[in-house]
Design an enzyme around this catalytic site. Structure first.
Site, PDB file in Angstrom:
ATOM      1  N   TYR A 297       0.837  -1.242   0.018  1.00 44.22           N
ATOM      2  CA  TYR A 297      -0.135  -0.204   0.038  1.00 44.22           C
ATOM      3  C   TYR A 297       0.714   1.317  -0.038  1.00 44.22           C
ATOM      4  O   TYR A 297       0.469   2.402  -0.130  1.00 44.22           O
ATOM      5  CB  TYR A 297      -0.885  -0.044   1.110  1.00 44.22           C
ATOM      6  CG  TYR A 297      -2.106  -0.942   1.254  1.00 44.22           C
ATOM      7  CD1 TYR A 297      -3.129  -1.292   0.411  1.00 44.22           C
ATOM      8  CD2 TYR A 297      -1.772  -2.174   2.068  1.00 44.22           C
ATOM      9  CE1 TYR A 297      -4.091  -2.134   0.461  1.00 44.22           C
ATOM     10  CE2 TYR A 297      -2.851  -3.187   1.964  1.00 44.22           C
ATOM     11  CZ  TYR A 297      -4.052  -3.207   1.140  1.00 44.22           C
ATOM     12  OH  TYR A 297      -4.919  -3.981   1.291  1.00 44.22           O
TER      13      TYR A 297
ATOM     14  N   HIS B 284      -4.157   6.348  -1.155  1.00 43.07           N
ATOM     15  CA  HIS B 284      -4.730   6.350   0.196  1.00 43.07           C
ATOM     16  C   HIS B 284      -3.986   6.303   1.397  1.00 43.07           C
ATOM     17  O   HIS B 284      -4.376   6.377   2.689  1.00 43.07           O
ATOM     18  CB  HIS B 284      -5.407   4.684   0.262  1.00 43.07           C
ATOM     19  CG  HIS B 284      -6.689   4.574   0.758  1.00 43.07           C
ATOM     20  ND1 HIS B 284      -7.602   5.883   0.899  1.00 43.07           N
ATOM     21  CD2 HIS B 284      -7.574   3.606   1.308  1.00 43.07           C
ATOM     22  CE1 HIS B 284      -8.896   5.681   1.439  1.00 43.07           C
ATOM     23  NE2 HIS B 284      -8.863   4.255   1.739  1.00 43.07           N
TER      24      HIS B 284
ATOM     25  N   TYR C 275      -5.822  -1.028   9.286  1.00 46.08           N
ATOM     26  CA  TYR C 275      -6.466  -0.800   7.965  1.00 46.08           C
ATOM     27  C   TYR C 275      -7.415   0.378   8.043  1.00 46.08           C
ATOM     28  O   TYR C 275      -7.840   0.694   9.043  1.00 46.08           O
ATOM     29  CB  TYR C 275      -6.997  -2.192   7.403  1.00 46.08           C
ATOM     30  CG  TYR C 275      -6.168  -3.207   6.876  1.00 46.08           C
ATOM     31  CD1 TYR C 275      -5.693  -3.058   5.803  1.00 46.08           C
ATOM     32  CD2 TYR C 275      -5.706  -4.141   7.651  1.00 46.08           C
ATOM     33  CE1 TYR C 275      -4.554  -3.933   5.237  1.00 46.08           C
ATOM     34  CE2 TYR C 275      -4.719  -5.120   7.098  1.00 46.08           C
ATOM     35  CZ  TYR C 275      -4.151  -4.874   6.103  1.00 46.08           C
ATOM     36  OH  TYR C 275      -3.336  -6.048   5.591  1.00 46.08           O
TER      37      TYR C 275
ATOM     38  N   ASN D 167     -10.268   1.563   7.067  1.00 50.61           N
ATOM     39  CA  ASN D 167     -11.571   1.575   7.647  1.00 50.61           C
ATOM     40  C   ASN D 167     -11.734   1.123   9.098  1.00 50.61           C
ATOM     41  O   ASN D 167     -12.916   1.228   9.725  1.00 50.61           O
ATOM     42  CB  ASN D 167     -12.570   0.705   6.911  1.00 50.61           C
ATOM     43  CG  ASN D 167     -12.707   1.129   5.240  1.00 50.61           C
ATOM     44  OD1 ASN D 167     -12.268   2.153   4.880  1.00 50.61           O
ATOM     45  ND2 ASN D 167     -13.178   0.427   4.376  1.00 50.61           N
TER      46      ASN D 167
ATOM     47  N   ASP E 126      -6.120  11.381   2.953  1.00 51.70           N
ATOM     48  CA  ASP E 126      -6.532  11.701   1.641  1.00 51.70           C
ATOM     49  C   ASP E 126      -8.013  12.020   1.476  1.00 51.70           C
ATOM     50  O   ASP E 126      -8.726  11.740   2.085  1.00 51.70           O
ATOM     51  CB  ASP E 126      -6.126  10.434   0.834  1.00 51.70           C
ATOM     52  CG  ASP E 126      -6.998   9.012   1.312  1.00 51.70           C
ATOM     53  OD1 ASP E 126      -7.143   8.798   2.267  1.00 51.70           O
ATOM     54  OD2 ASP E 126      -7.795   8.748   0.352  1.00 51.70           O
TER      55      ASP E 126
ATOM     56  N   ASN F  11     -14.201   6.768   4.614  1.00 49.28           N
ATOM     57  CA  ASN F  11     -14.601   5.697   5.549  1.00 49.28           C
ATOM     58  C   ASN F  11     -13.595   5.526   6.974  1.00 49.28           C
ATOM     59  O   ASN F  11     -13.856   5.224   8.046  1.00 49.28           O
ATOM     60  CB  ASN F  11     -14.624   4.217   5.172  1.00 49.28           C
ATOM     61  CG  ASN F  11     -15.843   4.355   4.024  1.00 49.28           C
ATOM     62  OD1 ASN F  11     -16.840   4.623   4.242  1.00 49.28           O
ATOM     63  ND2 ASN F  11     -15.581   3.398   3.008  1.00 49.28           N
TER      64      ASN F  11
END
Length: 187
Positions: free
Chosen positions: A14, A19, A65, A67, A92, A113
């Protein structure tokens, strides 16, 4: 004590994605403030470091993570007894153009989220936020595919300037300089 949280997803897969701009900006802020390296904190499932700038400032990269970012933020807020007005989140925002950074005290979580989870688990939206524009997704892409795509090399200079502007907002916030809603567009 104050808490600055950079949002992103854990793992090399990632890194350098849209993100993860919260992590990227926090890394620059950490270097700028001469903070020592991050170490893993099992209680909050986060990488943490701190500085002393008048108050102690805790810098956090949740490993929950995106969310589930509220798990880490609320755990740290409870453990260290940090009030929402002493928390700032870097993240972001697809609703803001690339190269634009917007700082604001309080407000809604919008469509993000990770921010929705933080608001829900803190029970407050009264914390500062610095939103780093990543631009609207292309029509041919799914939203998840877009935010998890790598930032193209041609955009990196612009994004680096945006990260620096985000760090400027953080430095002002740490110093207690008042700002309500500020927007800067870098070129």
């Amino acid at each position: 004590m104050k808490l600055i949280v950079g949002l992103g997803n854990p793992g090399e897969g990632y890194s350098e994605t849209y993100h993860n701009v919260g992590f990227a900006a926090l890394d620059i802020l950490t270097a700028r403030l001469s903070a020592r390296g991050f170490s893993f904190d099992k209680k909050s499932n986060s990488y943490l470091t701190d500085i002393t700038a008048g108050d102690k400032v805790l810098l956090c990269k949740p490993q929950t993570y995106m969310n589930l970012s509220g798990d880490a933020v609320s755990a740290l807020a409870r453990y260290y007894k940090i009030a929402p007005h002493d928390i700032l989140v870097l993240y972001d925002d697809i609703d803001i153009s690339k190269g634009v950074v917007r700082a604001r005290l309080g407000g809604s979580a919008g469509t993000h989220n990770g921010m929705r989870d933080i608001v829900a688990k803190l029970g407050s939206d009264g914390f500062a936020r610095v939103r780093i524009g990543t631009g609207i997704k292309p029509n041919y892409m799914d939203l998840a595919d877009y935010v998890l795509s790598r930032i193209p090399s041609g955009e990196k200079p612009l994004m680096d300037k945006a990260f620096a502007a985000a760090c400027d907002f953080c430095a002002e916030w740490i110093e207690g300089k008042p700002w309500q809603t500020l927007t800067v567009a870098v070129k």
